[in-house]
Structures are given as structure tokens and as C-alpha cells.
Motif scaffolding. Structure first.
Motif, PDB file in Angstrom:
ATOM      1  N   VAL A  53       0.830  -1.193   0.000  1.00 41.50           N
ATOM      2  CA  VAL A  53       0.000   0.000   0.000  1.00 41.50           C
ATOM      3  C   VAL A  53       0.868   1.248   0.000  1.00 41.50           C
ATOM      4  N   SER A  54       1.967   1.195   0.722  1.00 44.96           N
ATOM      5  CA  SER A  54       2.858   2.341   0.822  1.00 44.96           C
ATOM      6  C   SER A  54       4.294   1.850   0.893  1.00 44.96           C
ATOM      7  N   SER A  55       5.182   2.595   0.288  1.00 42.74           N
ATOM      8  CA  SER A  55       6.591   2.224   0.354  1.00 42.74           C
ATOM      9  C   SER A  55       7.259   2.795   1.602  1.00 42.74           C
ATOM     10  N   ILE A  56       6.542   3.625   2.345  1.00 43.78           N
ATOM     11  CA  ILE A  56       7.077   4.212   3.572  1.00 43.78           C
ATOM     12  C   ILE A  56       6.735   3.299   4.738  1.00 43.78           C
ATOM     13  N   LYS A  57       7.739   2.911   5.489  1.00 38.70           N
ATOM     14  CA  LYS A  57       7.512   2.023   6.623  1.00 38.70           C
ATOM     15  C   LYS A  57       6.633   2.726   7.656  1.00 38.70           C
ATOM     16  N   GLY A  58       5.583   2.066   8.066  1.00 33.84           N
ATOM     17  CA  GLY A  58       4.684   2.652   9.050  1.00 33.84           C
ATOM     18  C   GLY A  58       3.586   3.495   8.428  1.00 33.84           C
ATOM     19  N   GLY A  59       3.516   3.564   7.114  1.00 35.28           N
ATOM     20  CA  GLY A  59       2.462   4.328   6.452  1.00 35.28           C
ATOM     21  C   GLY A  59       2.882   5.749   6.144  1.00 35.28           C
TER      22      GLY A  59
END
Length: 95
Positions: A53-59
């Protein structure tokens, strides 16, 4: 998949576009290339990959929702040729 005249006519009607006769062959070729590319993508085996959903860890990091004064209406209306209060003034076209 090859795009033929029948399919192009259908796409033309569905999209409410009119394609010039001199552009038809070029458009058919380009659409065929796009469909061929999608066919290649469909051949990929993605069963072992999990959805991301997102490539950023933790959203996605969120910012604080802080209210502030905005002058959007006046900023937009300053470009209008004519206005009445906070509205665009347009000529009456229906009697």
C-alpha cells in the motif's frame, strides 16, 4: 491483440471522439502496442508477492490538521471578468 477498424469505431463512439482518416492507422498501431504491453504485464506471476500500500515504513506520515484563514474565494474571483459578491457574474443565456 490487434486493433481493427471495427474495434476502433467502437472505441471512437464510446469515447465521443472523432479520429481523422489520416490518423486512424497510426492510432490503431499505438493502441495495439499498448494492448500488447498490457498482455506482457498479465503474464507476470505475482502470486508470491504481497500487496504494497505504501513504500514508507509505518504508512504515510500525517500532519496536524490545523485550521487557518483562507482567502480562496477572493483569489479566484479576482481573475473573473465580472462578479457579484462572492459569485461569478455571467450573461443570461436562457430566457
Amino acid at each position: 491483440m490487434q486493433i481493427d477498424d471495427t474495434l476502433l469505431n467502437k472505441l471512437e463512439k464510446l469515447s465521443a471522439l472523432q479520429i481523422n482518416d489520416e490518423k486512424r492507422e497510426e492510432i490503431k498501431k499505438q493502441l495495439s502496442e499498448i494492448v500488447s504491453f498490457v498482455d506482457v504485464l498479465n503474464e507476470l506471476d505475482l502470486s508470491s508477492d504481497e500487496a504494497v500500500v505504501s513504500s514508507i515504513k509505518g504508512g504515510t506520515p500525517l500532519r496536524e490538521d490545523e485550521p487557518h484563514l483562507s482567502n480562496v474565494v477572493d483569489e479566484i474571483l479576482k481573475h473573473a471578468p465580472s462578479r457579484e459578491g462572492h459569485f461569478f457574474a455571467v450573461p443570461k443565456i436562457i430566457e
